[in-house]
Write a protein that holds these residues in place. Structure first.
Motif, PDB file in Angstrom:
ATOM      1  N   UNK A 149     -12.446  28.657 -16.160  1.00  0.00           N
ATOM      2  CA  UNK A 149     -13.266  28.492 -14.953  1.00  0.00           C
ATOM      3  C   UNK A 149     -12.991  27.421 -13.955  1.00  0.00           C
ATOM      4  N   UNK A 150     -12.089  26.561 -14.430  1.00  0.00           N
ATOM      5  CA  UNK A 150     -11.750  25.358 -13.553  1.00  0.00           C
ATOM      6  C   UNK A 150     -10.529  25.178 -13.282  1.00  0.00           C
ATOM      7  N   UNK A 151     -10.161  25.983 -12.078  1.00  0.00           N
ATOM      8  CA  UNK A 151      -8.660  25.863 -11.565  1.00  0.00           C
ATOM      9  C   UNK A 151      -8.190  24.524 -11.148  1.00  0.00           C
ATOM     10  N   UNK A 152      -6.883  24.234 -11.511  1.00  0.00           N
ATOM     11  CA  UNK A 152      -6.476  22.883 -11.116  1.00  0.00           C
ATOM     12  C   UNK A 152      -6.446  22.656  -9.729  1.00  0.00           C
ATOM     13  N   UNK A 180     -19.199  34.601 -34.001  1.00  0.00           N
ATOM     14  CA  UNK A 180     -18.449  33.434 -33.733  1.00  0.00           C
ATOM     15  C   UNK A 180     -18.403  33.107 -32.309  1.00  0.00           C
ATOM     16  N   UNK A 181     -18.377  31.760 -32.176  1.00  0.00           N
ATOM     17  CA  UNK A 181     -18.156  31.399 -30.746  1.00  0.00           C
ATOM     18  C   UNK A 181     -16.563  31.196 -30.451  1.00  0.00           C
ATOM     19  N   UNK A 182     -16.316  31.142 -28.979  1.00  0.00           N
ATOM     20  CA  UNK A 182     -14.927  31.112 -28.967  1.00  0.00           C
ATOM     21  C   UNK A 182     -14.433  29.604 -29.468  1.00  0.00           C
ATOM     22  N   UNK A 183     -15.095  28.860 -29.347  1.00  0.00           N
ATOM     23  CA  UNK A 183     -14.580  27.397 -29.915  1.00  0.00           C
ATOM     24  C   UNK A 183     -14.538  27.516 -31.469  1.00  0.00           C
ATOM     25  N   UNK A 184     -15.408  28.147 -32.156  1.00  0.00           N
ATOM     26  CA  UNK A 184     -15.127  28.202 -33.751  1.00  0.00           C
ATOM     27  C   UNK A 184     -13.603  28.858 -33.880  1.00  0.00           C
ATOM     28  N   UNK A 232     -14.490  28.130 -23.944  1.00  0.00           N
ATOM     29  CA  UNK A 232     -14.494  27.290 -25.208  1.00  0.00           C
ATOM     30  C   UNK A 232     -15.588  26.581 -25.516  1.00  0.00           C
ATOM     31  N   UNK A 233     -16.216  25.954 -24.252  1.00  0.00           N
ATOM     32  CA  UNK A 233     -17.399  25.212 -24.471  1.00  0.00           C
ATOM     33  C   UNK A 233     -18.737  25.982 -24.467  1.00  0.00           C
ATOM     34  N   UNK A 234     -18.806  27.124 -24.430  1.00  0.00           N
ATOM     35  CA  UNK A 234     -19.827  27.813 -24.314  1.00  0.00           C
ATOM     36  C   UNK A 234     -20.461  28.324 -25.832  1.00  0.00           C
ATOM     37  N   UNK A 235     -21.878  28.494 -25.670  1.00  0.00           N
ATOM     38  CA  UNK A 235     -22.456  28.699 -26.932  1.00  0.00           C
ATOM     39  C   UNK A 235     -22.707  30.333 -27.214  1.00  0.00           C
ATOM     40  N   UNK A 236     -22.116  30.876 -26.342  1.00  0.00           N
ATOM     41  CA  UNK A 236     -22.182  32.379 -26.553  1.00  0.00           C
ATOM     42  C   UNK A 236     -21.595  32.948 -27.792  1.00  0.00           C
ATOM     43  N   UNK A 237     -22.169  34.058 -28.531  1.00  0.00           N
ATOM     44  CA  UNK A 237     -21.726  34.419 -29.610  1.00  0.00           C
ATOM     45  C   UNK A 237     -21.146  35.610 -29.449  1.00  0.00           C
TER      46      UNK A 237
END
Length: 205
Positions: free
Chosen positions: A3-6, A180-184, A156-161
């Motif tokens: 979500x954060x383009x360079x 699971x989350x994306x981060x996990x 990756x930093x979302x808590x969405x399951x």
């Protein structure tokens, strides 16, 4: 790229404009694919998008130099992608293979065509209705081989399951995977490394 383009100034001038244009177009293609995949599952066209599956997009360029002894190594070892799907643009050198029925099958480059690799997270949320594929890249005498991979995955930093979609679980059809989350998922994937095995068994119920 999302979500954060360079900042475009962070990109090399030689490829800055084409990278920004390519990323814009590949995102449009990815959103169309999510609609088609949702419909293939019998869901509303926006179902996978509304789950946040397209919120994070990572673009990686791969450079494979010519190898004097390609029989002794691989360009990239067998693995599965920790995303929903990957859009791959490859040059005309070739070397990409996928595992099909325990046999490695060449994926020859076709001018104007892109390769779509289903990833682990799509297999997870579809409860095995879609299957992630196992690709690898052979080393070659000729080269360099250049490819560009665009990975579609949630933030990756979302808590969405993420777990098997309930609409795909009629009475008596149990979920195969836990939440699971994306981060996990990514943390386990990177800790395991490219060992030729999928990360999915770790998340089975």
């Amino acid at each position: 790229m999302a979500p954060n383009p360079p900042n475009p100034e962070q990109l090399p001038a030689v490829c800055r404009d084409i990278v920004m244009e390519y990323s814009e177009q590949v995102v449009k293609l990815g959103l169309t694919l999510f609609q088609l995949l949702s419909e293939a599952l019998g869901l509303h066209p926006n179902h996978l998008k509304d789950m946040g599956c397209a919120e994070s997009i990572l673009i990686l360029g791969h450079y494979y130099p010519p190898c004097p002894e390609p029989q002794l190594t691989l360009g990239t070892s067998s693995h599965t992608d920790p995303d929903f799907f990957t859009i791959l643009l490859q040059d005309q050198i070739g070397g990409l293979q996928v595992l099909h029925e325990d046999q490695w099958v060449d994926v020859p480059p076709i001018p104007g065509a892109m390769v779509i690799n289903m990833g682990d997270l799509l297999q997870l949320v579809s409860n095995n209705k879609f299957k992630s594929i196992s690709p690898r890249v052979l080393a070659k005498h000729v080269g360099p081989r250049i490819s560009v991979a665009c990975f579609f995955r949630g933030q990756q930093n979302s808590t969405r399951l993420y777990c098997p979609i309930k609409e795909l679980l009629p009475e008596g059809n149990a979920p195969i995977y836990r939440e699971t989350t994306i981060n996990e998922y990514l943390t386990y994937f990177y800790s395991k490394g490219l060992d030729g095995n999928s990360s999915l068994p770790h998340f089975k119920l």
